[in-house]
Design a protein around this motif. Structure first.
Motif, short mmCIF file in Angstrom:
data_model
loop_
_atom_site.label_atom_id
_atom_site.label_comp_id
_atom_site.label_asym_id
_atom_site.label_seq_id
_atom_site.Cartn_x
_atom_site.Cartn_y
_atom_site.Cartn_z
N VAL A 1 35.73 24.66 31.67
CA VAL A 1 36.97 24.17 31.08
C VAL A 1 37.64 25.25 30.24
O VAL A 1 38.86 25.43 30.30
CB VAL A 1 36.72 22.89 30.26
CG1 VAL A 1 38.02 22.41 29.61
CG2 VAL A 1 36.13 21.79 31.13
N THR A 2 36.85 25.96 29.43
CA THR A 2 37.46 26.95 28.52
C THR A 2 37.56 28.35 29.14
O THR A 2 38.23 29.21 28.57
CB THR A 2 36.65 27.06 27.21
OG1 THR A 2 35.32 27.51 27.52
CG2 THR A 2 36.59 25.71 26.50
N TYR A 3 36.94 28.57 30.28
CA TYR A 3 36.84 29.92 30.84
C TYR A 3 38.21 30.59 30.99
O TYR A 3 38.39 31.76 30.63
CB TYR A 3 36.13 29.90 32.19
CG TYR A 3 35.94 31.28 32.78
CD1 TYR A 3 34.83 32.04 32.47
CD2 TYR A 3 36.88 31.84 33.63
CE1 TYR A 3 34.65 33.33 32.98
CE2 TYR A 3 36.72 33.12 34.14
CZ TYR A 3 35.60 33.85 33.82
OH TYR A 3 35.45 35.11 34.32
N ASN A 4 39.16 29.90 31.54
CA ASN A 4 40.46 30.52 31.80
C ASN A 4 41.23 30.84 30.53
O ASN A 4 42.13 31.68 30.55
CB ASN A 4 41.30 29.62 32.72
CG ASN A 4 40.71 29.56 34.12
OD1 ASN A 4 40.51 30.57 34.77
ND2 ASN A 4 40.38 28.36 34.57
N LEU A 5 40.87 30.22 29.41
CA LEU A 5 41.47 30.59 28.13
C LEU A 5 40.94 31.96 27.69
O LEU A 5 41.67 32.74 27.07
CB LEU A 5 41.19 29.52 27.08
CG LEU A 5 41.80 28.14 27.38
CD1 LEU A 5 41.39 27.13 26.33
CD2 LEU A 5 43.33 28.23 27.47
N HIS A 6 39.68 32.26 28.00
CA HIS A 6 39.14 33.59 27.73
C HIS A 6 39.92 34.65 28.53
O HIS A 6 40.23 35.72 28.02
CB HIS A 6 37.66 33.65 28.14
CG HIS A 6 36.73 32.89 27.24
ND1 HIS A 6 35.99 33.50 26.26
CD2 HIS A 6 36.42 31.57 27.19
CE1 HIS A 6 35.26 32.59 25.64
NE2 HIS A 6 35.50 31.42 26.19
N VAL A 7 40.18 34.33 29.78
CA VAL A 7 40.92 35.27 30.63
C VAL A 7 42.35 35.44 30.12
O VAL A 7 42.89 36.55 30.10
CB VAL A 7 40.92 34.78 32.09
CG1 VAL A 7 41.73 35.73 32.97
CG2 VAL A 7 39.49 34.68 32.62
N LEU A 8 42.96 34.34 29.71
CA LEU A 8 44.32 34.38 29.17
C LEU A 8 44.42 35.36 28.00
O LEU A 8 45.37 36.15 27.91
CB LEU A 8 44.73 32.98 28.72
CG LEU A 8 46.00 32.86 27.87
CD1 LEU A 8 47.22 33.33 28.65
CD2 LEU A 8 46.19 31.43 27.38
N ILE A 9 43.43 35.33 27.10
CA ILE A 9 43.45 36.23 25.95
C ILE A 9 43.46 37.69 26.40
O ILE A 9 44.23 38.52 25.90
CB ILE A 9 42.23 35.95 25.04
CG1 ILE A 9 42.41 34.59 24.34
CG2 ILE A 9 42.03 37.07 24.02
CD1 ILE A 9 41.16 34.09 23.63
N ILE B 1 41.96 47.84 34.39
CA ILE B 1 43.04 47.15 33.67
C ILE B 1 43.93 46.46 34.70
O ILE B 1 44.46 47.10 35.61
CB ILE B 1 43.84 48.14 32.82
CG1 ILE B 1 42.89 48.74 31.75
CG2 ILE B 1 45.03 47.46 32.16
CD1 ILE B 1 43.49 49.89 30.97
N GLY B 2 44.07 45.15 34.55
CA GLY B 2 44.74 44.34 35.55
C GLY B 2 43.77 43.52 36.37
O GLY B 2 44.17 42.71 37.20
N TYR B 3 42.48 43.73 36.13
CA TYR B 3 41.43 43.02 36.86
C TYR B 3 41.27 41.58 36.36
O TYR B 3 41.08 40.65 37.14
CB TYR B 3 40.11 43.79 36.68
CG TYR B 3 38.92 43.33 37.49
CD1 TYR B 3 38.43 42.04 37.40
CD2 TYR B 3 38.25 44.22 38.33
CE1 TYR B 3 37.33 41.64 38.14
CE2 TYR B 3 37.15 43.83 39.07
CZ TYR B 3 36.69 42.54 38.96
OH TYR B 3 35.59 42.14 39.68
N PHE B 4 41.35 41.38 35.04
CA PHE B 4 41.01 40.09 34.45
C PHE B 4 41.75 38.90 35.07
O PHE B 4 41.14 37.85 35.31
CB PHE B 4 41.21 40.10 32.93
CG PHE B 4 40.09 40.78 32.19
CD1 PHE B 4 38.79 40.31 32.25
CD2 PHE B 4 40.34 41.91 31.42
CE1 PHE B 4 37.76 40.93 31.57
CE2 PHE B 4 39.32 42.55 30.73
CZ PHE B 4 38.02 42.06 30.80
#
Length: 528
Positions: free
Chosen positions: A381-389, A441-444
């Motif tokens: 659930v929270t994983y994509n918020l880590h990626v967003l950061i 850079i650009g991978y996340f």
């Protein structure tokens, strides 16, 4: 329709030979990169940097050979490309794209990037162990400087419009720097489109995380999670390898090793390397990272070996690659059906730690939603918020809105704002990922694209294969693997990433199936 001439066929064979040579060189670099992250002595870092730079320079010379350009020019309108989905057309089209990008980059820059990122990764390990970003900051400055140069060289490849999969041009200076780097990992990905995707996900995920947190307050277990009990490393390795083999990973053509940051490297047919990091007090970390990296490995092992050395035998993008790893890790590996079979095995393997734990209790633990600091330990659930950061921070770094000296505080502030947690040190903050040290850079953003794709693929596979979950409960995964082989793996680069997924799922790319999956699964787990 005009038939290909003998000259066409001879030119095409020459093209394939040149492409295979480039792939052999890339495989050599792959072995050196894998060794650097697993077994290389620390004192070998400087020599390894020189080795990587030399290989990168040789690859660049071969890949920018004017004769290669002439061959591609003569073949691009030949009868061999009449069917865009044919093996010949795929190889000619994608090799021409690669050649155009390579010719924009000077050899000195390619070598400098290879050398710098090789050394930077070793310095990142040292800085992470010391929890000291200041030690790594000069290396990040250097990597960013070089990646900006690379982006400026490649921008022309996007300005001509040939690679624009998503509509609309970049509207700001930061996007103009970021787009060419994104395009290297996900052909056609654009900053503006990804900003919209992340905006939608933030708006959907943030309130859902708060809903779960309210319920979780009354459910907080006493003491530590059962997953923090003692799980001997050697037994973890045996269980992880057993699960990997059951999913279909071929250990005759692959291996599992230990590293600081888990990854998968496809060296070539018959040689796929996956890695993990064990901690006897964090059973879920290693086990699920193995499932994740094995998902990548299954993709590599499923590529058409007869086409190796050419685009028709290569993976299409990192987003699609991530869809495979996230599908096996989360949609299969964290599900009830998977553990119906594997939990009794785990209880026998770790009797002292799991003898008093029920299947329901175990499922609740491996699917616990809790804002956390470490991306690779995050729940679905929270994983994509880590990626967003990370997506926001690397744009700010590239665009000059954030100085590297201010990165630790910016990172910590975003975590506090987005997830309500704040790192205690740099190791659990801005030094936790190897990607920037490696120049990725650009991978996340491809991690989130992978989650979106995986949700759609999972839904479609279940529709196409009735009884799929029943098979998982018996420890059988062959039907799903065969479906992925047909729809994704064997396709190589015949289609763009978006076209490939749309063909597989029978509709457009859509983040709603991901949110539907999360609401359904975690709504049930948390009684929402």
């Amino acid at each position: 329709m005009t038939s290909p001439t003998t000259t066409d066929h001879l030119l095409y064979e020459d093209l394939l030979n040149r492409s295979r040579e480039l792939s052999v060189l890339a495989s050599c670099a792959g072995v050196l990169g894998w060794d650097e992250q697993t077994y290389m002595p620390k004192s070998g870092a400087n020599l390894r940097g020189d080795q990587m730079a030399l290989l990168a320079g040789i690859q660049h010379d071969r890949g920018t050979d004017p004769q290669l350009g002439e061959i591609l020019q003569r073949l691009q309108d030949s009868p061999l490309v009449a069917d865009p989905a044919s093996v010949e057309a795929t190889n000619i089209r994608q090799l021409r794209r690669a050649h155009e990008r390579r010719t924009k980059l000077p050899r000195s820059l390619v070598e400098d990037l290879a050398r710098t990122t090789s050394l930077a990764q070793q310095e990142w390990v040292n800085a992470k162990h010391a929890a000291n970003f200041v030690h790594f900051q000069p290396w990040l400055d250097r990597v960013l400087h070089l990646k900006k140069q690379e982006s400026a060289c490649l921008l022309e490849c996007l300005e001509d419009g040939q690679d624009h999969q998503f509509p609309g041009q970049a509207a700001d200076a930061t996007a103009l720097i970021y787009d060419p780097l994104l395009d290297d990992y996900e052909q056609g990905a654009r900053t503006a489109k990804l900003r919209g995707l992340f905006k939608n996900l933030r708006e959907a995920l943030s309130p859902f995380v708060l809903e779960i947190a309210e319920v979780a307050k009354s459910r907080k277990p006493a003491g530590d999670s059962v997953l923090r009990r003692r799980f001997p490393v050697e037994r973890q390795r045996v269980l992880a390898e057993s699960a990997a083999a059951a999913l279909g990973f071929d250990f005759q053509g692959g291996r599992l090793d230990v590293t600081e940051h888990p990854f998968c490297t496809g060296i070539g047919p018959g040689d796929v390397r996956v890695t993990t990091k064990y901690d006897e007090r964090r059973f879920d970390d290693a086990f699920f990272s193995v499932l994740h990296e094995v998902g990548h490995g299954l993709y590599e092992q499923g590529l058409p070996a007869e086409q190796w050395g050419a685009p028709a035998g290569e993976s299409v993008s990192l987003g699609v690659h991530e869809s495979q790893s996230r599908l096996w890790e989360n949609f299969v590996g964290r599900g009830r059906s998977f553990w119906t079979y594997w939990f009794p095995v785990a209880r026998r393997t770790f009797h002292d730690s799991l003898h008093d734990v029920s299947l329901d209790g175990f499922l609740a633990e491996i699917n616990r939603v809790e804002p956390s600091l470490i991306r690779i330990q995050a729940d679905e659930v929270t994983y994509n918020l880590h990626v967003l950061i990370r997506f926001e921070l690397e744009q700010a770094l590239l665009g000059g809105d954030l100085a590297t000296a201010d990165l630790p505080e910016a990172w910590n502030a975003k975590y506090e704002e987005t997830l309500g947690v704040r790192p205690a040190n740099d190791a659990e903050g801005c030094l936790q990922d190897v990607h920037w040290a490696a120049g990725l850079i650009g991978y996340f953003p491809t991690y989130t694209l992978g989650n979106v794709y995986a949700a759609q693929l999972h839904a479609r596979a279940n529709a196409d294969l009735p009884g799929l979950e029943d098979g998982f409960a018996r420890g059988e995964y062959g039907d799903l693997l065969a479906w992925l082989r047909e729809k994704i793996h064997r396709q190589g680069q015949r289609f763009t990433p978006t076209d490939l997924i749309e063909r597989a799922v029978g509709g457009p790319i859509d983040s709603r199936p991901l949110m539907d999956h999360l609401r359904r699964k975690y709504g049930e787990l948390y009684g929402l």
